[in-house]
Motif scaffolding. Structure first.
Motif, PDB file in Angstrom:
ATOM      1  N   ALA A   1      37.768  18.452   6.215  1.00 17.64           N
ATOM      2  CA  ALA A   1      36.554  17.961   6.881  1.00 17.64           C
ATOM      3  C   ALA A   1      36.598  16.449   7.069  1.00 17.64           C
ATOM      4  N   PHE A   2      37.797  15.896   7.192  1.00 20.48           N
ATOM      5  CA  PHE A   2      37.937  14.440   7.336  1.00 20.48           C
ATOM      6  C   PHE A   2      37.142  13.924   8.533  1.00 20.48           C
ATOM      7  N   ASP A   3      37.211  14.678   9.615  1.00 19.74           N
ATOM      8  CA  ASP A   3      36.554  14.223  10.845  1.00 19.74           C
ATOM      9  C   ASP A   3      35.036  14.174  10.723  1.00 19.74           C
ATOM     10  N   SER A   4      34.508  14.906   9.737  1.00 26.03           N
ATOM     11  CA  SER A   4      33.050  14.920   9.568  1.00 26.03           C
ATOM     12  C   SER A   4      32.551  13.769   8.712  1.00 26.03           C
ATOM     13  N   LEU A   5      33.449  13.120   7.984  1.00 29.97           N
ATOM     14  CA  LEU A   5      33.005  12.089   7.044  1.00 29.97           C
ATOM     15  C   LEU A   5      32.534  10.844   7.798  1.00 29.97           C
ATOM     16  N   LYS A   6      31.323  10.405   7.434  1.00 23.54           N
ATOM     17  CA  LYS A   6      30.781   9.183   8.033  1.00 23.54           C
ATOM     18  C   LYS A   6      31.104   7.967   7.177  1.00 23.54           C
ATOM     19  N   ALA A   7      31.572   8.215   5.977  1.00 24.78           N
ATOM     20  CA  ALA A   7      31.855   7.120   5.036  1.00 24.78           C
ATOM     21  C   ALA A   7      32.899   7.618   4.044  1.00 24.78           C
ATOM     22  N   PRO A   8      33.571   6.701   3.334  1.00 22.80           N
ATOM     23  CA  PRO A   8      34.535   7.149   2.318  1.00 22.80           C
ATOM     24  C   PRO A   8      33.822   7.949   1.229  1.00 22.80           C
ATOM     25  N   LEU A   9      34.525   8.935   0.693  1.00 27.94           N
ATOM     26  CA  LEU A   9      33.932   9.703  -0.401  1.00 27.94           C
ATOM     27  C   LEU A   9      33.960   8.883  -1.689  1.00 27.94           C
ATOM     28  N   ARG A  10      33.178   9.304  -2.656  1.00 29.52           N
ATOM     29  CA  ARG A  10      33.096   8.620  -3.940  1.00 29.52           C
ATOM     30  C   ARG A  10      33.231   9.630  -5.077  1.00 29.52           C
ATOM     31  N   ARG A  11      33.764   9.141  -6.208  1.00 31.95           N
ATOM     32  CA  ARG A  11      33.769   9.940  -7.438  1.00 31.95           C
ATOM     33  C   ARG A  11      32.900   9.251  -8.476  1.00 31.95           C
ATOM     34  N   VAL A  12      32.071  10.031  -9.152  1.00 29.01           N
ATOM     35  CA  VAL A  12      31.332   9.528 -10.314  1.00 29.01           C
ATOM     36  C   VAL A  12      31.770  10.389 -11.490  1.00 29.01           C
ATOM     37  N   THR A  13      32.428   9.761 -12.448  1.00 25.95           N
ATOM     38  CA  THR A  13      33.055  10.524 -13.536  1.00 25.95           C
ATOM     39  C   THR A  13      32.955   9.739 -14.833  1.00 25.95           C
ATOM     40  N   GLY A  14      33.353  10.387 -15.918  1.00 19.59           N
ATOM     41  CA  GLY A  14      33.541   9.635 -17.151  1.00 19.59           C
ATOM     42  C   GLY A  14      34.668   8.630 -16.957  1.00 19.59           C
TER      43      GLY A  14
ATOM     44  N   HIS B   1      31.527  14.554 -12.083  1.00 15.82           N
ATOM     45  CA  HIS B   1      31.823  15.340 -13.282  1.00 15.82           C
ATOM     46  C   HIS B   1      31.879  14.460 -14.516  1.00 15.82           C
ATOM     47  N   GLU B   2      31.701  15.126 -15.681  1.00 12.63           N
ATOM     48  CA  GLU B   2      31.668  14.384 -16.933  1.00 12.63           C
ATOM     49  C   GLU B   2      33.071  14.047 -17.433  1.00 12.63           C
ATOM     50  N   ALA B   3      34.046  14.864 -17.064  1.00 16.72           N
ATOM     51  CA  ALA B   3      35.419  14.646 -17.529  1.00 16.72           C
ATOM     52  C   ALA B   3      35.937  13.296 -17.045  1.00 16.72           C
ATOM     53  N   THR B   4      36.992  12.826 -17.694  1.00 13.19           N
ATOM     54  CA  THR B   4      37.544  11.528 -17.327  1.00 13.19           C
ATOM     55  C   THR B   4      38.106  11.554 -15.907  1.00 13.19           C
ATOM     56  N   ARG B   5      38.321  10.351 -15.389  1.00 10.04           N
ATOM     57  CA  ARG B   5      38.522  10.191 -13.951  1.00 10.04           C
ATOM     58  C   ARG B   5      39.923  10.589 -13.472  1.00 10.04           C
TER      59      ARG B   5
ATOM     60  N   PRO C   1      25.337   4.302 -28.363  1.00 13.17           N
ATOM     61  CA  PRO C   1      25.391   3.497 -27.123  1.00 13.17           C
ATOM     62  C   PRO C   1      26.724   3.644 -26.386  1.00 13.17           C
ATOM     63  N   LEU C   2      27.811   3.802 -27.153  1.00 11.16           N
ATOM     64  CA  LEU C   2      29.114   3.967 -26.502  1.00 11.16           C
ATOM     65  C   LEU C   2      29.200   5.325 -25.806  1.00 11.16           C
ATOM     66  N   GLU C   3      28.666   6.342 -26.473  1.00 12.75           N
ATOM     67  CA  GLU C   3      28.727   7.683 -25.876  1.00 12.75           C
ATOM     68  C   GLU C   3      27.860   7.744 -24.623  1.00 12.75           C
ATOM     69  N   ARG C   4      26.665   7.094 -24.681  1.00 11.99           N
ATOM     70  CA  ARG C   4      25.811   7.064 -23.483  1.00 11.99           C
ATOM     71  C   ARG C   4      26.519   6.352 -22.343  1.00 11.99           C
ATOM     72  N   PHE C   5      27.282   5.315 -22.687  1.00  9.64           N
ATOM     73  CA  PHE C   5      28.062   4.609 -21.658  1.00  9.64           C
ATOM     74  C   PHE C   5      29.077   5.550 -21.026  1.00  9.64           C
ATOM     75  N   TYR C   6      29.645   6.428 -21.866  1.00  7.50           N
ATOM     76  CA  TYR C   6      30.684   7.339 -21.352  1.00  7.50           C
ATOM     77  C   TYR C   6      30.117   8.339 -20.335  1.00  7.50           C
ATOM     78  N   ILE C   7      28.958   8.923 -20.655  1.00  7.54           N
ATOM     79  CA  ILE C   7      28.457  10.053 -19.851  1.00  7.54           C
ATOM     80  C   ILE C   7      27.866   9.544 -18.530  1.00  7.54           C
ATOM     81  N   PRO C   8      28.349  10.041 -17.403  1.00  9.20           N
ATOM     82  CA  PRO C   8      27.774   9.614 -16.118  1.00  9.20           C
ATOM     83  C   PRO C   8      26.279   9.929 -16.064  1.00  9.20           C
ATOM     84  N   ASP C   9      25.501   9.021 -15.492  1.00 14.91           N
ATOM     85  CA  ASP C   9      24.050   9.256 -15.404  1.00 14.91           C
ATOM     86  C   ASP C   9      23.569   9.122 -13.967  1.00 14.91           C
TER      87      ASP C   9
END
Lengths: 325, 320
Positions: A282-295, A262-266, A305-313
């Motif tokens: 669904a913990f038992d189904s996870l093959k790896a730790p989950l990850r978050r990609v956020t602002g 998500h774009e919102a802060t972490r 350039p700062l705003e582009r840095f902020y927005i997850p890509d």
């Protein structure tokens, strides 16, 4: 099929619902005048079709705008009010958090508040942090509010029509950059129910749960990863409240991997809630730790350039997925 | 303005009912475990609720605040359901969800008691907008205290009501204290009503302990609203006999000041006027007082004998 930006899709939804139901009215700052006189903007032209009785330009008074919706909806009207930018939620928040969300409960179920609060959100317009700040997690944290955040013009139209017909307060958040990204919208009338998530792309290797503008980022990453033989399943939540836990869990049970985008802060972002749902269900189904990609945990900066840095890509998303493959 | 006898009787009845109702609460809330939460009373200010609501029709709406009991009773709320809600019982008007601080009685068009100071005015604007939108011959009254007029939401709402000529009456019950602050400590303007000038609407100052004067001023504001002339801000000068809440030791309220205002109690004033002009006889007054007493005793019995909600009922009524 017609090609519309999200603003134009919202405009169509408003026209259709106002034509269908004389109790629907629109109010907000500049909704009836030239400040929004651009075909990409949601309320353009409505005043010509419905007149100043039903398209109500308001003073710059967010608390009064939100209170207008609370009081009018209790009396049975169907207000669709606009808080111009998501950060101005703070100015309307007492009416939304302490009143729209709670008064039905406080009445013991006697009253209902069929109102919609539309808010424009999203970084990428160069306006800085007092006009760009995604606060969907705040709204989702208030029992009594439904929270809708569409990622395509077609979803926006169908979901807004449902929001207007919903007997509860609905917070409807539109990402402004999506106004300028036309997509297909069915020509015939349709509704999309509030609640169900939508699997926008099936895949077997990793689940990406996302919403709003980040849907496009997920698609770009999916195309690249597909060339490397990794098939991403994209779950577009569309509505945060109520949350479609089953669709999330079923996808993770299938792929065994989860990234929430998500774009919102972490910190305190809604990815944390999605992650917790998956850990509980669904913990038992996870093959790896989950990850978050956020602002990152910073206000949205103005400089490009700062705003582009902020927005997850897509590169951040691809990197996160590769960590867990 | 000639006031019909039936109206005077209605006002006297609701003055007495609100007073007796709250005198009971003053005692009941001291008993451990009897009434959950805070107890905030309007004792001494009942003329405002009785006088304003007597000027209203059933289709008119009210939005009220912390000191809501006299407003709600005078608008026609069932005393049993109110008392049971104050006791947080399942038979209460809100099934125990609201307690004394958020009493909602939509069936008499009193859909909201808000105890966020300043929360009422924007909602009243919305309620009045619906009346205007549907071209109804009805108005909305918003009861606020003096403290609420220092919240931004009050000013946003009064301005919008003025710009849109909404049929709303902003009733400021100035009881001289906002929490522990005296009027002159929180507001430079001598009269709250003076603030109306900034919104180009009439601001009226009225003796809030004179029930008949309250009634007359509310009738005028209502007629103005129905004529499409927009809102009125009426300031009723009155006094808070009790503390902010019953737990408040009132160290900041001079005893002589309280005594002086108690000498100006609205009940003997109306009672005296009605006895003097022959509106009521001594015998009829005694009978009315006995009837009110029985009504309150019955409400207390009903509340005490009612069950609490089952815990799982907490999950109901969030969404429609």
């Amino acid at each position: 099929m017609q090609q519309l930006g999200m603003g134009q899709a919202v405009n169509q939804a408003l026209r259709e619902e106002m034509t269908r139901d004389p109790d629907v009215f629109v109010a907000g700052e500049g909704v009836g005048v030239g400040i929004h006189d651009n075909p990409m903007f949601p309320t353009a032209g409505l005043i010509d079709a419905f007149g100043p009785e039903r398209i109500r330009d308001t003073p710059v008074s967010e608390a009064a705008i939100a209170g207008l919706a609370v009081g009018a909806s209790e009396a049975g009207l169907k207000p669709v009010v606009e808080i111009m930018f998501n950060p101005f939620f703070t100015l309307a928040s007492d009416m939304i958090v302490n009143h729209a969300a709670k008064l039905r409960y406080l009445s013991g179920g006697k009253s209902s508040f069929p109102l919609v609060v539309r808010m424009k959100s999203g970084a990428g317009i160069g306006a800085g942090c007092q006009h760009s700040h995604n606060l969907e997690a705040w709204a989702a944290h208030c029992p009594g509010l439904k929270v809708v955040m569409p990622g395509t013009p077609a979803d926006a139209k169908g979901l807004l029509k449902s929001a207007i017909r919903d007997p509860n307060p609905v917070i409807f958040i539109e990402d402004m950059l999506l106004y300028f990204a036309p997509g297909p919208v069915p020509d015939e009338e349709y509704l999309i129910p509030i609640g169900p998530a939508d699997i926008k792309r099936p895949g077997k290797d990793v689940t990406v749960v996302t919403w709003s503008k980040m849907l496009g980022v997920a698609f770009k990453a999916a195309e690249q990863l597909a060339q490397e033989g990794v098939e991403m399943e994209i779950v577009d939540l569309r509505t945060l409240v109520p949350l479609d836990k089953e669709t999330i869990l079923n996808s993770v049970r299938k792929t065994g991997r989860l990234v929430v985008l998500h774009e919102a802060t972490r910190t305190g972002g809604f990815a944390g809630e999605v992650a917790a749902v998956v850990m509980e269900g669904a913990f038992d189904s996870l093959k790896a730790p989950l990850r978050r990609v956020t602002g990152p945990d910073i206000p949205v900066p103005a400089s490009p350039p700062l705003e582009r840095f902020y927005i997850p890509d897509e590169q951040q998303l691809i990197a996160a997925i590769k960590e867990i493959m | 303005m000639e006031i019909p006898l039936a109206k005077k009787m209605e006002m006297l009845r609701f003055l007495l009912l609100a007073r007796r109702f709250e005198e009971s609460l003053t005692e009941l809330c001291k008993i451990e475990g009897k009434i959950p939460g805070m107890m905030i009373l309007c004792t001494g200010q009942e003329a405002v609720g009785a006088g304003v609501c007597a000027a209203l029709q059933p289709t008119d709406a009210i939005i009220t605040n912390h000191r809501s009991h006299s407003h709600l009773l005078a608008k026609g709320a069932d005393p049993n359901a109110l008392m049971a809600e104050i006791f947080c019982k399942r038979t209460g008007c809100n099934k125990g969800k609201s307690g004394t601080l958020h009493l909602a009685v939509p069936e008499v068009n009193a859909p909201c008691t808000t105890t966020v100071v300043g929360g009422g005015p924007p909602i009243a604007v919305g309620r009045a907008f619906a009346q205007q939108y549907r071209k109804e011959q009805s108005v909305t009254v918003c009861f606020v205290g003096d403290g609420a007029t220092n919240e931004g939401s009050f000013h946003e709402a009064v301005n919008l009501a003025s710009v849109w000529h909404l049929p709303v009456i902003f009733v400021c019950e100035n009881n001289m204290y906002a929490g522990a602050q005296r009027h002159e400590e929180h507001t430079k303007a001598e009269n709250i009503a003076d603030r109306a000038a900034g919104y180009a609407i009439p601001g009226v100052v009225v003796d809030g302990n004179d029930t008949l004067a309250v009634y007359r001023s509310a009738m005028e504001a209502r007629a103005r609203a129905l004529a499409g002339e927009g809102p009125t801000l009426i300031e009723y000068k009155t006094y808070r006999w009790r503390g902010h809440g019953e737990a408040d030791p009132q160290i900041y309220q001079p005893k002589e000041e309280i005594a002086a205002w108690q000498a100006r109690c609205p009940i003997p004033k109306l009672r005296g006027d009605m006895l003097a002009d022959g509106s009521i006889s001594t015998e009829a007054l005694k009978a009315l007082e006995a009837q009110i007493d029985a009504l309150v005793q019955e409400a207390i019995r009903f509340a005490e004998e009612s069950p609490y909600p089952e815990p799982h009922e907490a999950l109901e009524d969030v969404f429609a």
